[in-house]
Design a protein around this motif. Sequence first.
Motif, PDB file in Angstrom:
ATOM      1  N   ARG A 134       0.818  -1.205   0.000  1.00  0.00           N
ATOM      2  CA  ARG A 134       0.000   0.000   0.000  1.00  0.00           C
ATOM      3  C   ARG A 134       0.859   1.266   0.000  1.00  0.00           C
ATOM      4  O   ARG A 134       0.564   2.239  -0.713  1.00  0.00           O
ATOM      5  N   LYS A 135       1.937   1.258   0.775  1.00  0.00           N
ATOM      6  CA  LYS A 135       2.813   2.436   0.808  1.00  0.00           C
ATOM      7  C   LYS A 135       3.421   2.721  -0.568  1.00  0.00           C
ATOM      8  O   LYS A 135       3.521   3.874  -0.996  1.00  0.00           O
ATOM      9  N   LEU A 156       1.028   7.038  -6.585  1.00  0.00           N
ATOM     10  CA  LEU A 156      -0.110   7.913  -6.895  1.00  0.00           C
ATOM     11  C   LEU A 156       0.281   9.381  -6.739  1.00  0.00           C
ATOM     12  O   LEU A 156      -0.142  10.236  -7.528  1.00  0.00           O
ATOM     13  N   VAL A 157       1.094   9.686  -5.732  1.00  0.00           N
ATOM     14  CA  VAL A 157       1.602  11.054  -5.594  1.00  0.00           C
ATOM     15  C   VAL A 157       2.496  11.398  -6.780  1.00  0.00           C
ATOM     16  O   VAL A 157       2.371  12.462  -7.400  1.00  0.00           O
ATOM     17  N   PHE A 158       3.399  10.496  -7.118  1.00  0.00           N
ATOM     18  CA  PHE A 158       4.370  10.729  -8.186  1.00  0.00           C
ATOM     19  C   PHE A 158       3.688  10.896  -9.540  1.00  0.00           C
ATOM     20  O   PHE A 158       3.972  11.851 -10.286  1.00  0.00           O
ATOM     21  N   LEU A 159       2.773   9.988  -9.871  1.00  0.00           N
ATOM     22  CA  LEU A 159       2.118  10.041 -11.186  1.00  0.00           C
ATOM     23  C   LEU A 159       1.048  11.123 -11.254  1.00  0.00           C
ATOM     24  O   LEU A 159       0.805  11.703 -12.314  1.00  0.00           O
ATOM     25  N   GLY A 160       0.419  11.407 -10.110  1.00  0.00           N
ATOM     26  CA  GLY A 160      -0.666  12.378 -10.127  1.00  0.00           C
ATOM     27  C   GLY A 160      -0.234  13.809  -9.911  1.00  0.00           C
ATOM     28  O   GLY A 160      -0.796  14.736 -10.510  1.00  0.00           O
ATOM     29  N   VAL A 163       6.489  -5.594  -6.150  1.00  0.00           N
ATOM     30  CA  VAL A 163       6.665  -4.956  -7.453  1.00  0.00           C
ATOM     31  C   VAL A 163       7.284  -3.571  -7.263  1.00  0.00           C
ATOM     32  O   VAL A 163       6.848  -2.787  -6.418  1.00  0.00           O
ATOM     33  N   GLN A 164       8.295  -3.297  -8.041  1.00  0.00           N
ATOM     34  CA  GLN A 164       8.995  -2.019  -7.933  1.00  0.00           C
ATOM     35  C   GLN A 164       8.060  -0.857  -8.235  1.00  0.00           C
ATOM     36  O   GLN A 164       7.252  -0.911  -9.158  1.00  0.00           O
ATOM     37  N   SER A 165       8.180   0.207  -7.468  1.00  0.00           N
ATOM     38  CA  SER A 165       7.377   1.395  -7.717  1.00  0.00           C
ATOM     39  C   SER A 165       7.888   2.127  -8.957  1.00  0.00           C
ATOM     40  O   SER A 165       9.068   2.044  -9.307  1.00  0.00           O
ATOM     41  N   ALA A 166       7.000   2.840  -9.605  1.00  0.00           N
ATOM     42  CA  ALA A 166       7.382   3.599 -10.802  1.00  0.00           C
ATOM     43  C   ALA A 166       8.390   4.682 -10.458  1.00  0.00           C
ATOM     44  O   ALA A 166       9.339   4.933 -11.223  1.00  0.00           O
TER      45      ALA A 166
END
Length: 407
Positions: free
Chosen positions: A85-86, A92-96, A151-154
């Motif tokens: 979740r983290k 979501l912060v990064f992409l948004g 899974v690696q974060s974007a």
Amino acid sequence: MMHALSQAPPEIETLAQLFAAMEATQAIRTTAVREILDGRTPDPAHAAHLERVLAALSPSDGGGMTKRLLLPDGRTIAVDLSQERKELEKDLVFLGSGEQALMRHLAREIDGFDDHLEAGRRFLGDRRFNCFFTDRDGTVQSYHGRYATAVQSANSAVFLCRFAMSRTTWPIMLTSAPLRGPGILDVSAIPPGIFAYGASKGREYLDRAGNRGTLPIPPRKKELLSALNKRLLALVHRPENEVFTLIGSGLQCKFGQTTLARQDMDGSIPGDRSLELAAAVRELAAGLDPAGEHLRIEDTGLDLEIILTIEDETLGVKDFDKGDAVAYLDRSLGLGIENGPHLACGDTPADIPMALAASARGAETLAIFVGCDGTVRDMTREKLPQALFLPTPDVLTALLGRAANDG
């Protein structure tokens, strides 16, 4: 930025559904990373998909980080989903909202974040590195309760790629996980062609052109490990043992090494069952290699690592380590290890040989270690006196992303 969900979140009531949902995020994140690296704005559909997965990972009672999921035998297991979740929240912060919004988010979450970044930038200076060797889990990726969902974060992938492309000649991710099954390629959000991968602790590799290579292993040792793997598969396919394939590292039949989880970070398995499995694995190994000449078992408390030994001219029989991996990759890929400077990043004593091997021919080698306790720091400083220590993988990847513009 969170917004109303345009679709209902996927159903996640079983462990298998969790694995499938997280696997789908890998493709989404990799596509978003490619778009960002190409200078494009990522498709808003990527963030919308990740947001739906995040909603599906929330416990039905609305509290805590633990969700009870069904196992194949009908029993349930309490699964801590805090790390999944983290990572989704950060993406979501990064992409948004963009990179600077993510940096502000991390600064609120991590004590001394800006000071660590500044110390790291001074440490790296304006060097361009020949080889950049980095471990994955615990170094550029926070530990998860299950490898298959890590899974690696974007954002991590973007920062690593920028650094690799702008300040290194040979970026190599060197990990104990296999290439596939699940392995490093199943959980990475880095697009193909940017990093080379040394998997199974470097006994197998995938270069940036997609070519695979493997370290030669004597036939007798290969036969022994293959026989052990067959017996392990039979062991974990018993209904009472299937849970061990679904927690932590699961069962990973690597090249020249096998890993079987006996416990996870959440302590989901009763202690007596975990110890019973460990004893059964040792009995299987002893039946094949009574003298312990070819198969060594390392018990981390969470995983049982069954490792093939190698013959060393100086040390005799020894375990294959990441220093041996660096030497093998240098021979196979033509890294020019004698030509520095190099950068080596890790988080455990198992990563120290990687840094030492990079500097073995006199090349300047910088080392950064992440999240180490006092004992590991002392051990690292003894071998690598000039090492820099950072508190979390997020700090390291943010540093590398910032440093991409400094060199």
